[in-house]
Design a protein around this motif. Structure first.
Motif, mmCIF file in Angstrom:
data_model
loop_
_atom_site.group_PDB
_atom_site.id
_atom_site.type_symbol
_atom_site.label_atom_id
_atom_site.label_comp_id
_atom_site.label_asym_id
_atom_site.label_seq_id
_atom_site.Cartn_x
_atom_site.Cartn_y
_atom_site.Cartn_z
ATOM 1 N N ALA A 176 -23.322 112.369 14.431
ATOM 2 C CA ALA A 176 -21.929 112.743 14.690
ATOM 3 C C ALA A 176 -21.083 111.501 14.959
ATOM 4 C CB ALA A 176 -21.846 113.710 15.861
ATOM 5 N N GLY A 177 -21.641 110.553 15.685
ATOM 6 C CA GLY A 177 -20.913 109.319 15.962
ATOM 7 C C GLY A 177 -20.636 108.527 14.693
ATOM 8 N N LEU A 178 -21.609 108.498 13.782
ATOM 9 C CA LEU A 178 -21.422 107.781 12.521
ATOM 10 C C LEU A 178 -20.370 108.461 11.665
ATOM 11 C CD1 LEU A 178 -22.196 105.586 10.525
ATOM 12 C CD2 LEU A 178 -24.085 107.043 9.738
ATOM 13 N N ILE A 179 -20.441 109.790 11.575
ATOM 14 C CA ILE A 179 -19.445 110.534 10.799
ATOM 15 C C ILE A 179 -18.048 110.319 11.378
ATOM 16 C CG2 ILE A 179 -18.647 112.855 10.185
ATOM 17 C CD1 ILE A 179 -21.601 113.676 10.044
ATOM 18 N N ALA A 180 -17.944 110.361 12.707
ATOM 19 C CA ALA A 180 -16.644 110.173 13.361
ATOM 20 C C ALA A 180 -16.096 108.778 13.097
ATOM 21 C CB ALA A 180 -16.772 110.430 14.860
ATOM 22 N N ALA A 181 -16.949 107.772 13.189
ATOM 23 C CA ALA A 181 -16.501 106.399 12.952
ATOM 24 C C ALA A 181 -16.043 106.220 11.511
ATOM 25 C CB ALA A 181 -17.631 105.421 13.270
ATOM 26 N N ARG A 195 -19.138 109.950 20.812
ATOM 27 C CA ARG A 195 -19.872 108.777 21.286
ATOM 28 C C ARG A 195 -20.137 107.876 20.085
ATOM 29 N NH1 ARG A 195 -25.830 108.586 24.226
ATOM 30 N NH2 ARG A 195 -25.774 106.352 24.708
ATOM 31 N N VAL A 196 -19.264 106.912 19.900
ATOM 32 C CA VAL A 196 -19.360 106.013 18.759
ATOM 33 C C VAL A 196 -19.964 104.694 19.230
ATOM 34 C CG1 VAL A 196 -18.083 104.784 16.983
ATOM 35 C CG2 VAL A 196 -17.388 107.087 17.641
ATOM 36 N N ARG A 197 -21.056 104.317 18.604
ATOM 37 C CA ARG A 197 -21.746 103.081 18.949
ATOM 38 C C ARG A 197 -21.266 101.939 18.053
ATOM 39 N NH1 ARG A 197 -25.200 107.435 19.196
ATOM 40 N NH2 ARG A 197 -26.565 107.609 21.022
ATOM 41 N N PRO A 198 -21.445 100.696 18.495
ATOM 42 C CA PRO A 198 -21.055 99.565 17.636
ATOM 43 C C PRO A 198 -21.698 99.614 16.256
ATOM 44 C CG PRO A 198 -21.477 98.806 19.871
ATOM 45 C CD PRO A 198 -21.875 100.244 19.841
ATOM 46 N N ALA A 199 -22.950 100.073 16.184
ATOM 47 C CA ALA A 199 -23.621 100.166 14.885
ATOM 48 C C ALA A 199 -22.885 101.105 13.947
ATOM 49 C CB ALA A 199 -25.067 100.627 15.071
ATOM 50 N N VAL A 251 -19.965 99.185 12.464
ATOM 51 C CA VAL A 251 -20.391 98.156 11.513
ATOM 52 C C VAL A 251 -20.844 98.788 10.200
ATOM 53 C CG1 VAL A 251 -22.093 96.339 11.077
ATOM 54 C CG2 VAL A 251 -20.989 96.510 13.323
ATOM 55 N N ILE A 252 -21.605 99.882 10.289
ATOM 56 C CA ILE A 252 -22.037 100.578 9.068
ATOM 57 C C ILE A 252 -20.830 101.087 8.289
ATOM 58 C CG2 ILE A 252 -23.243 102.622 8.190
ATOM 59 C CD1 ILE A 252 -25.212 102.279 10.553
ATOM 60 N N SER A 253 -19.873 101.669 8.998
ATOM 61 C CA SER A 253 -18.665 102.174 8.347
ATOM 62 C C SER A 253 -17.895 101.049 7.670
ATOM 63 C CB SER A 253 -17.775 102.874 9.373
ATOM 64 O OG SER A 253 -18.440 103.979 9.962
ATOM 65 N N LEU A 254 -17.786 99.919 8.353
ATOM 66 C CA LEU A 254 -17.095 98.771 7.770
ATOM 67 C C LEU A 254 -17.783 98.322 6.488
ATOM 68 C CD1 LEU A 254 -14.897 96.563 8.047
ATOM 69 C CD2 LEU A 254 -16.578 95.222 9.346
ATOM 70 N N GLY A 255 -19.109 98.248 6.509
ATOM 71 C CA GLY A 255 -19.845 97.843 5.320
ATOM 72 C C GLY A 255 -19.640 98.794 4.153
ATOM 73 N N LEU A 256 -19.664 100.091 4.433
ATOM 74 C CA LEU A 256 -19.469 101.082 3.370
ATOM 75 C C LEU A 256 -18.064 100.989 2.773
ATOM 76 C CD1 LEU A 256 -21.250 104.199 4.935
ATOM 77 C CD2 LEU A 256 -21.984 102.896 2.925
ATOM 78 N N LEU A 257 -17.077 100.763 3.626
ATOM 79 C CA LEU A 257 -15.709 100.682 3.118
ATOM 80 C C LEU A 257 -15.470 99.386 2.346
ATOM 81 C CD1 LEU A 257 -13.783 102.236 6.125
ATOM 82 C CD2 LEU A 257 -14.055 103.191 3.837
ATOM 83 N N PHE A 258 -16.082 98.299 2.769
ATOM 84 C CA PHE A 258 -15.994 97.066 1.981
ATOM 85 C C PHE A 258 -16.674 97.249 0.621
ATOM 86 C CE2 PHE A 258 -15.340 93.984 5.744
ATOM 87 C CZ PHE A 258 -13.997 93.861 5.446
ATOM 88 N N VAL A 295 -9.180 101.290 19.938
ATOM 89 C CA VAL A 295 -8.870 102.621 20.466
ATOM 90 C C VAL A 295 -10.094 103.210 21.163
ATOM 91 C CG1 VAL A 295 -8.289 104.990 19.825
ATOM 92 C CG2 VAL A 295 -7.007 103.082 18.846
ATOM 93 N N ILE A 296 -11.263 103.016 20.576
ATOM 94 C CA ILE A 296 -12.490 103.514 21.203
ATOM 95 C C ILE A 296 -12.719 102.816 22.536
ATOM 96 C CG2 ILE A 296 -15.011 103.550 21.000
ATOM 97 C CD1 ILE A 296 -14.602 103.979 17.984
ATOM 98 N N TYR A 297 -12.525 101.508 22.568
ATOM 99 C CA TYR A 297 -12.687 100.765 23.821
ATOM 100 C C TYR A 297 -11.718 101.294 24.874
ATOM 101 C CZ TYR A 297 -12.035 97.033 27.207
ATOM 102 O OH TYR A 297 -11.901 96.328 28.380
ATOM 103 N N TRP A 298 -10.456 101.497 24.473
ATOM 104 C CA TRP A 298 -9.450 101.987 25.403
ATOM 105 C C TRP A 298 -9.794 103.393 25.897
ATOM 106 C CZ3 TRP A 298 -5.950 106.099 24.722
ATOM 107 C CH2 TRP A 298 -4.980 106.210 25.724
ATOM 108 N N SER A 299 -10.336 104.230 24.981
ATOM 109 C CA SER A 299 -10.626 105.617 25.338
ATOM 110 C C SER A 299 -11.752 105.728 26.360
ATOM 111 C CB SER A 299 -10.981 106.420 24.082
ATOM 112 O OG SER A 299 -12.269 106.080 23.599
ATOM 113 N N LYS A 300 -12.571 104.700 26.473
ATOM 114 C CA LYS A 300 -13.689 104.748 27.422
ATOM 115 C C LYS A 300 -13.305 104.179 28.777
ATOM 116 C CE LYS A 300 -16.007 106.426 24.088
ATOM 117 N NZ LYS A 300 -16.107 107.908 24.027
ATOM 118 N N ARG A 301 -12.117 103.654 28.922
ATOM 119 C CA ARG A 301 -11.670 103.145 30.209
ATOM 120 C C ARG A 301 -11.432 104.300 31.166
ATOM 121 N NH1 ARG A 301 -6.596 99.477 29.342
ATOM 122 N NH2 ARG A 301 -6.696 99.600 31.621
ATOM 123 N N GLY A 302 -11.568 104.036 32.406
ATOM 124 C CA GLY A 302 -11.439 105.093 33.415
ATOM 125 C C GLY A 302 -10.077 105.725 33.483
ATOM 126 N N ASP A 303 -9.016 104.996 33.068
ATOM 127 C CA ASP A 303 -7.665 105.555 33.154
ATOM 128 C C ASP A 303 -7.211 106.172 31.854
ATOM 129 O OD1 ASP A 303 -7.547 103.212 31.760
ATOM 130 O OD2 ASP A 303 -5.677 102.505 32.671
#
Length: 212
Positions: free
Chosen positions: A84-89, A142-146, A149-156, A200-208
């Protein structure tokens, strides 16, 4: 928490709203594949058939995002799974990329003096919506760094095929003289979309963040 933050969180968790967004995206995805149909047929009949997987850029981006919404609606516990995280990313980065790309191409047509027809104005609005909604909802997964990166590679890889195998989305004739500039813009937009979604993902995980 401000009233805006409260409303924002409420809206992203309000099932009737999610259902409406889901149905709109289902219809938009179907329309997108219909819009690409002539290019799909030409690709299958004149090129290696496997290339057709990389032809309908925007509807495929919309498809990934729609699947993500379906997970939130019908299998919410799966939203934290690896797949699900990969599809979302993939859905978020590609939706931002092709949402902005379509708007930019239509703006370039208008800038060069060609009038836009109603369908092109509709495409501008719908593709802007693609980009915005992807950024709104990506924090629900829950989107992981991997995944990023996989999404970036596929789009390139998609960009490489688009401009080396000449399966990029059909353009107005007035833009064909600018194809190399469009190719460079597309590669840069892929990288920029990756960075925007990551932030945006980084911001969304912040406490505020209102998404939490």
């Amino acid at each position: 928490m401000s009233a805006w933050h409260w409303f924002y969180r409420f809206l992203l968790n309000y099932r009737p709203f999610l259902l409406i967004v889901f149905l709109v995206n289902v219809l938009g995805t179907i329309y997108g594949y219909i819009w690409y149909w002539d290019q799909i047929v030409e690709t299958v009949t004149t090129m290696p058939p496997w290339l057709v997987l990389f032809v309908p850029d925007s509807p495929t981006a919309s498809l990934w995002f729609t699947v993500s919404l379906g997970i939130l609606l019908f299998a919410p516990k799966s939203a934290s799974s690896y797949i699900a995280g990969l599809i979302a990313a993939l859905g978020a980065i590609s939706s931002v990329k092709y949402g902005v790309w379509a708007v930019a191409m239509n703006a370039a047509v208008a800038y060069q003096g060609e009038p836009l027809v109603w369908e092109e104005w509709m495409l501008i609005a719908s593709h802007l919506g693609m980009a915005v909604e992807a950024l709104l909802f990506i924090g629900r997964f829950r989107v992981r760094p991997a995944h990023l990166v996989i999404s970036l590679g596929l789009l390139f890889f998609n960009d490489f095929l688009d401009y080396n195998e000449l399966i990029y989305p059909w353009l107005r004739d007035i833009l064909l003289d600018d194809l190399r500039a469009i190719e460079l813009f597309t590669w840069m937009l892929t990288a920029a979309s990756f960075l925007i979604v990551s932030l945006v993902i980084y911001w969304s995980k912040r406490g505020d963040s209102p998404i939490r």
